[in-house]
Scaffold this motif. Structure first.
Motif, PDB file in Angstrom:
ATOM      1  N   GLY A  18       6.094 -12.270   1.798  1.00 29.95           N
ATOM      2  CA  GLY A  18       5.798 -10.983   1.754  1.00 29.95           C
ATOM      3  C   GLY A  18       4.416 -10.647   2.535  1.00 29.95           C
TER       4      GLY A  18
ATOM      5  N   GLN B  44      -0.517  -0.398   6.542  1.00 31.55           N
ATOM      6  CA  GLN B  44       0.579   0.347   6.378  1.00 31.55           C
ATOM      7  C   GLN B  44       0.772   1.309   7.749  1.00 31.55           C
ATOM      8  N   SER B 219      -0.710   3.179 -12.082  1.00 30.88           N
ATOM      9  CA  SER B 219       0.315   3.817 -12.409  1.00 30.88           C
ATOM     10  C   SER B 219       0.614   3.944 -13.945  1.00 30.88           C
ATOM     11  N   TRP B 292      -2.921  -5.294  -0.842  1.00 29.81           N
ATOM     12  CA  TRP B 292      -1.976  -4.265  -0.297  1.00 29.81           C
ATOM     13  C   TRP B 292      -0.535  -4.933   0.033  1.00 29.81           C
ATOM     14  N   TYR B 294       1.449  -6.948  -2.732  1.00 30.55           N
ATOM     15  CA  TYR B 294       2.182  -7.215  -3.968  1.00 30.55           C
ATOM     16  C   TYR B 294       2.167  -6.393  -4.940  1.00 30.55           C
ATOM     17  N   PRO B 295       3.226  -6.186  -5.603  1.00 27.48           N
ATOM     18  CA  PRO B 295       3.312  -5.459  -6.886  1.00 27.48           C
ATOM     19  C   PRO B 295       2.625  -5.862  -8.078  1.00 27.48           C
ATOM     20  N   ARG B 296       2.266  -5.254  -9.079  1.00 31.08           N
ATOM     21  CA  ARG B 296       1.322  -5.434 -10.100  1.00 31.08           C
ATOM     22  C   ARG B 296       2.130  -6.401 -11.268  1.00 31.08           C
TER      23      ARG B 296
ATOM     24  N   LEU C 124       5.545   1.964  -5.920  1.00 36.47           N
ATOM     25  CA  LEU C 124       4.428   2.410  -6.087  1.00 36.47           C
ATOM     26  C   LEU C 124       4.038   2.524  -7.850  1.00 36.47           C
ATOM     27  N   ASP C 125       5.001   2.755  -8.524  1.00 32.91           N
ATOM     28  CA  ASP C 125       5.005   2.617  -9.834  1.00 32.91           C
ATOM     29  C   ASP C 125       4.853   1.297 -10.315  1.00 32.91           C
ATOM     30  N   LEU C 126       5.182   0.359  -9.634  1.00 38.29           N
ATOM     31  CA  LEU C 126       5.124  -1.159  -9.981  1.00 38.29           C
ATOM     32  C   LEU C 126       3.772  -1.800  -9.544  1.00 38.29           C
ATOM     33  N   GLY C 127       3.062  -0.823  -8.773  1.00 32.24           N
ATOM     34  CA  GLY C 127       1.686  -1.190  -8.223  1.00 32.24           C
ATOM     35  C   GLY C 127       1.675  -1.779  -6.956  1.00 32.24           C
ATOM     36  N   ALA C 128       2.620  -1.612  -6.078  1.00 30.53           N
ATOM     37  CA  ALA C 128       2.605  -2.083  -4.582  1.00 30.53           C
ATOM     38  C   ALA C 128       2.346  -0.875  -3.770  1.00 30.53           C
ATOM     39  N   PHE C 129       1.302  -0.795  -3.016  1.00 28.51           N
ATOM     40  CA  PHE C 129       1.147   0.330  -2.187  1.00 28.51           C
ATOM     41  C   PHE C 129       1.654   0.333  -0.900  1.00 28.51           C
ATOM     42  N   THR C 130       1.877  -0.722  -0.398  1.00 28.15           N
ATOM     43  CA  THR C 130       2.420  -0.690   0.911  1.00 28.15           C
ATOM     44  C   THR C 130       3.931  -0.144   1.246  1.00 28.15           C
ATOM     45  N   LEU C 133       4.845   3.330   2.542  1.00 29.25           N
ATOM     46  CA  LEU C 133       4.482   4.115   3.571  1.00 29.25           C
ATOM     47  C   LEU C 133       5.386   3.351   4.693  1.00 29.25           C
ATOM     48  N   TYR C 134       5.974   2.411   4.366  1.00 25.97           N
ATOM     49  CA  TYR C 134       6.930   1.819   5.368  1.00 25.97           C
ATOM     50  C   TYR C 134       8.275   2.535   5.007  1.00 25.97           C
ATOM     51  N   ASP C 137       7.900   5.852   6.831  1.00 25.56           N
ATOM     52  CA  ASP C 137       7.636   5.632   8.379  1.00 25.56           C
ATOM     53  C   ASP C 137       9.465   5.798   8.696  1.00 25.56           C
ATOM     54  N   ILE C 189      12.476  -6.269   6.594  1.00 25.02           N
ATOM     55  CA  ILE C 189      11.240  -6.196   6.071  1.00 25.02           C
ATOM     56  C   ILE C 189      11.286  -5.930   4.478  1.00 25.02           C
ATOM     57  N   LYS C 192      11.943  -9.186   2.644  1.00 26.26           N
ATOM     58  CA  LYS C 192      10.950  -9.773   2.478  1.00 26.26           C
ATOM     59  C   LYS C 192       9.688  -9.349   1.493  1.00 26.26           C
ATOM     60  N   LEU C 193       9.615  -7.932   1.649  1.00 26.87           N
ATOM     61  CA  LEU C 193       8.387  -7.485   1.057  1.00 26.87           C
ATOM     62  C   LEU C 193       8.750  -7.225  -0.351  1.00 26.87           C
ATOM     63  N   PHE C 200       7.989  -8.748  -8.003  1.00 22.25           N
ATOM     64  CA  PHE C 200       8.980  -7.442  -8.228  1.00 22.25           C
ATOM     65  C   PHE C 200      10.224  -7.808  -8.985  1.00 22.25           C
TER      66      PHE C 200
END
Ligand code: SF4
Ligand code: SF4
Lengths: 147, 327, 370
Positions: A18, B44, B219, B292, B294-296, C124-130, C133-134, C137, C189, C192-193, C200
């Motif tokens: 990641g 991003q 969140s 920036w 990983y999730p939480r 985003l709810d789970l806390g990943a910000f990136t 944005l992908y 895109d 992507i 992997k992410l 996650f």
């Protein structure tokens, strides 16, 4: 016990992968545009608010003030008024107002017009502080374009 | 002139050091804030701050001025004393550890022979701030944040201590200067890779950074313990957080990455600071990237991870170290 | 002190929303909690009620077209699709083949856009910000493609009774093909992410398990139902438009947890791309709009039409009375039923899990409230 370590291994590996994705993105070019400084060309098919078409040959509008658009608009945001001027056969427009606060950009008015006198404008930079700023005088906009 | 000569030179040195450190704190927060936003932007695929100054370089200063200029809102029904004390409490203890960190061979405000213990102690005081702030805000979300912060730091302080202890066992001292000096030939990260990894992971949790940013988990808890804070109160928390990160990274540098050691520079006893900062900011860069990506994690998973993985691993590591060193 | 009294003291209420980062809009959930455990979550709806159904009943049926897109703004074209097909069925209007193909292509593009947005919002709810944005895109490419033919970016009003508003051109086909190629490259992507990320997986696996029985009891549809292992999809089970002509699969999950719902949506993106590809290959020539009377009379009697929107089964029910204004119009939206299982599902779970479950349901609040 085996699961304990395998979870640690696969988990760690997935985290590193990641991080690889974001690292790669960090060094890739950006994809956004700094809006007010650069602008992307908007497609000619963009449907902004309506405008009267200027007939370049006659240098005037095509509208015959029949009121079809006014009647068919689902949001009641068009106001058309025509008046018979002396010495003229056709009615001429005296008022063509659009209340853009209510318009839903559905395009009914453009399609219903018997003379195809309406078009969509290309304006998308619409922002203002008052409601009244969005009561467009379409007729005036046309006069401005007249040569 | 007379008054100055009365003061012991040691005191003058300390005062100067404190002034430098406090100004450095603000500078660090500004730099880190800017770096975080820029890196986040590019991760991003967007440019990040661009408007104020060339490439937005003045953005953080403008933001800081805005925050200072804001009214300090104190909501109705909060515990006024605690509410006001909390930001100060988060800000003050983070200054002190910087006094004992050896930036280079000669740049150290004071070499305590219990320096490491001092830093760890001060690190724990920071949690108090979150607890006080969360409790004083009289808001359920803040309360959740505060409770999480406390449980989290209890769980993570243990692996931190255990992993640091492994290094202490190897060089038989708590003095940071001597620990760095002991790494003249080989950095401890190569001798103690497990301890280093544990320290970095636990350090992320200690500083409440993603993926362990549970006390502020926006969140879930909107903004966690600082939900009710605005203006200066918020910015003190903010500066405190970044300084805390800096301290965690410097401790990692001092204990594992050889502190000021690096290729030879002229005036090495002072300019070693270059290597020191390079290593610290590399670690901080990694922390930002992690945030920036990983999730939480969930709260119980966090604790599970601490008790199931970090603590046993650090214990085993400590045991092996002890056996090897004493043989 | 009695034990019950003791329990009473430890319980408290927490209002999550209407302005909370993870309720995605103006949804209020009143949580009865004990510590971090949720005992009883009760959703409160209606903050953004706009009387869409009543509006449909108070104007000629053409006038309701723009409203359809405003109900679910994330995936507006299937909403258009349902309504035009309803009126076409009611008034017996023939639709040219090419128009139907275009409808399918654009609807599926819109579905992909919706799933991409959901993917980002969930993370985003789970806390990943990136990831969001992908997702944006990729979604932006779809919006650009759709903007070129529909003229708007979000609240489309593109379909018309008896066809579509504007024909597509070669450039559209080219851009769509390019997008499909690009999207397939981007899977890796996301994989992997997100998909493989251990954090996650831990946040989604075995969380919020909706059993097939429970899903049926609450009338869940769409990816949420398919996540529970029931292969129900209006496109297959009650085919409409030209969907029977395409070869696609319906991905289903195994046990109905958040991870299954996630996987179903991700796989659906690929299936939608497959449909689009086939439709582009076979796009027939011809007109895109048949002649329709200006004044459509809705014959007395009722009529129903269901389509598969990105969130599930969307069905319009209409009663006509001989005029052109519907006597009764009822919209059955998927999100409403999907959310209704929350009180049962959310009993005794942790607050972060509730956030995860809410996110995995892919709720659009304006659609629920209408
Ligand atoms: S676009 Fe639709 S809502 Fe707007 S003026 Fe025309 S008919 Fe009315
Ligand atoms: S329908 Fe066309 S011709 Fe009639 S009033 Fe409107 S713009 Fe003019």
């Amino acid at each position: 016990m085996k699961q304990y370590f395998s979870e640690l291994y696969t988990g760690g590996k997935s985290l590193v992968e990641g991080l690889g994705v974001t690292m790669k993105a960090l060094f890739s070019p950006i994809v956004t545009v700094q809006y007010p400084r650069e602008e992307i060309d908007i497609t000619p098919n963009y449907r902004g608010h309506i405008d009267l078409i200027l007939d370049t040959g006659k240098n005037t509008y095509l509208c015959i003030s029949c009121g079809m658009c006014e009647k068919s608009c689902p949001s009641d945001c068009i106001k058309v008024k025509g008046k018979k001027m002396e010495g003229e056969k056709k009615k001429s427009l005296v008022l063509f107002d659009l209340d853009f606060t209510k318009c839903s950009l559905c395009g009914t008015c453009v399609e219903v017009c018997p003379k195809d006198a309406l078009e969509y404008s290309q304006e998308y930079n619409l922002a203002a502080f008052t409601k009244e700023a969005f009561h467009f005088d379409i007729l005036k906009r046309l006069e401005e374009r007249r040569i | 002139m007379e008054t100055i000569s009365i003061l012991p030179p040691e005191l003058i040195r300390m005062v100067i050091a404190v002034i430098i450190i406090i100004s450095f704190l603000f500078l660090n927060a500004i730099m880190m804030g800017y770096a975080e936003r820029k890196i986040a932007g590019h991760v991003q695929r967007r440019p990040g701050p661009m408007e104020v100054g060339s490439h937005g370089i003045l953005q953080m200063i403008v933001d800081g001025v805005k925050l200072v200029g804001k009214e300090l809102l104190i909501p109705f029904n909060v515990d006024r004393t605690l509410f006001r004390v909390a930001p100060l409490l988060s800000f003050t203890p983070v200054i002190l550890p910087l006094l004992v960190i050896p930036f280079s061979e000669k740049l150290q405000a004071r070499d305590l022979n219990l320096g490491l213990i001092f830093i760890v102690t001060m690190g724990s005081v920071n949690v108090m701030a979150l607890l006080v702030g969360g409790w004083g805000s009289n808001n359920k979300y803040s309360m959740f944040g505060a409770m999480r912060a406390v449980a989290q730091s209890i769980a993570y302080e243990i692996p931190i201590l255990l992993s640091l202890l492994a290094v202490v066992l190897m060089c038989n001292t708590f003095s940071l200067k001597e620990i760095v000096a002991a790494q003249q030939n080989i950095w401890f990260v190569f001798l103690q890779p497990v301890a280093f990894l544990i320290y970095v992971v636990a350090g992320l949790a200690e500083t409440n950074r993603n993926p362990f940013d549970l006390p502020e988990a926006e969140s879930e808890l909107t903004a966690g313990f600082h939900t009710e804070y605005s203006g200066m109160g918020f910015s003190l928390f903010f500066i405190g957080e970044y300084t805390n990160m800096f301290i965690v990274a410097s401790v990692a540098t001092v204990l594992f990455l050889g502190g000021w050691h690096g290729p030879h520079l002229p005036y090495g006893e002072y300019l070693g600071v270059v290597w020191f900062f390079l290593k610290v900011y590399l670690l901080l860069f990694l922390m930002i990237m992690v945030r920036w990506t990983y999730p939480r994690v969930r709260f119980d998973q966090l604790l599970n991870f601490a008790w199931k993985y970090l603590v046993p691993f650090s214990l085993v590591n400590l045991l092996i170290t002890a056996v090897l060193v004493k043989l | 002190m009695l034990e019950s009294e003791y329990q009473e003291q430890n319980r408290f209420f927490l209002n999550m929303g209407p302005q909370h980062p993870s309720t995605h809009g103006v949804l209020l959930i009143v949580l009865e909690m004990e510590g971090e455990y949720v005992l009883d979550p009760q959703p409160v709806l209606g903050f953004i009620h706009r009387m869409h159904e009543k509006m449909g009943e108070s104007r000629p049926c053409q006038g309701f077209m723009p409203n359809t897109a405003r109900m679910d703004y994330v995936c507006a074209l299937p909403y258009n699709h349902g309504y035009v097909s309803l009126i076409e069925r009611k008034a017996g209007i023939e639709v040219p083949k090419r128009a139907e193909y275009i409808r399918v292509i654009t609807s599926e593009l819109n579905r992909v856009a919706s799933h991409l947005l959901w993917l980002g919002a969930y993370l985003l709810d789970l806390g990943a910000f990136t990831p969001i944005l992908y997702g944006f895109d990729d979604r932006e490419h779809i919006l650009d493609i759709l903007e070129r033919i529909t003229g708007s970016r979000l609240t489309y009003c593109y379909y018309r009774f008896g066809g579509v508003y504007k024909d597509v051109d070669d450039k559209f086909i080219e851009a769509t093909r390019a997008f499909i190629k690009r999207m397939r490259k981007r899977y890796v992507i996301y994989e992997k992410l997100v998909t493989k990320n251990i954090i996650f997986i831990k946040r989604a696996e075995n969380i919020g398990i909706v059993s097939p029985d429970m899903a049926l009891r609450y009338g869940m549809t769409g990816p949420n139902l398919r996540g529970s292992g029931i292969a129900y999809d209006v496109r297959k089970n009650e085919p409409y438009s030209v969907y029977p002509e395409f070869d696609f699969e319906i991905p289903v999950g195994e046990q109905g947890d958040c991870l299954d719902r996630y996987m179903v949506r991700v796989q659906e993106i690929e299936q939608s791309l497959r449909i689009i590809e086939q439709a582009l290959d076979r796009l027939p020539d011809g007109p895109v709009r048949s002649k329709v009377k200006k004044n459509i009379k809705l014959t007395p009697g009722d009529c129903n039409f269901a389509v598969e929107a990105a969130r599930g089964e969307l069905s319009y029910y209409l009663v006509g009375d001989g005029t052109s204004t519907p006597y009764r119009l009822k919209v059955r939206v998927p999100s409403y039923s999907n959310l209704s299982c929350l009180p049962e599902l959310g009993r005794g779970i942790l607050l972060p899990d509730l956030v995860s479950i809410l996110g995995s349901f892919d709720l659009v609040i304006p659609e629920m409230d209408r």
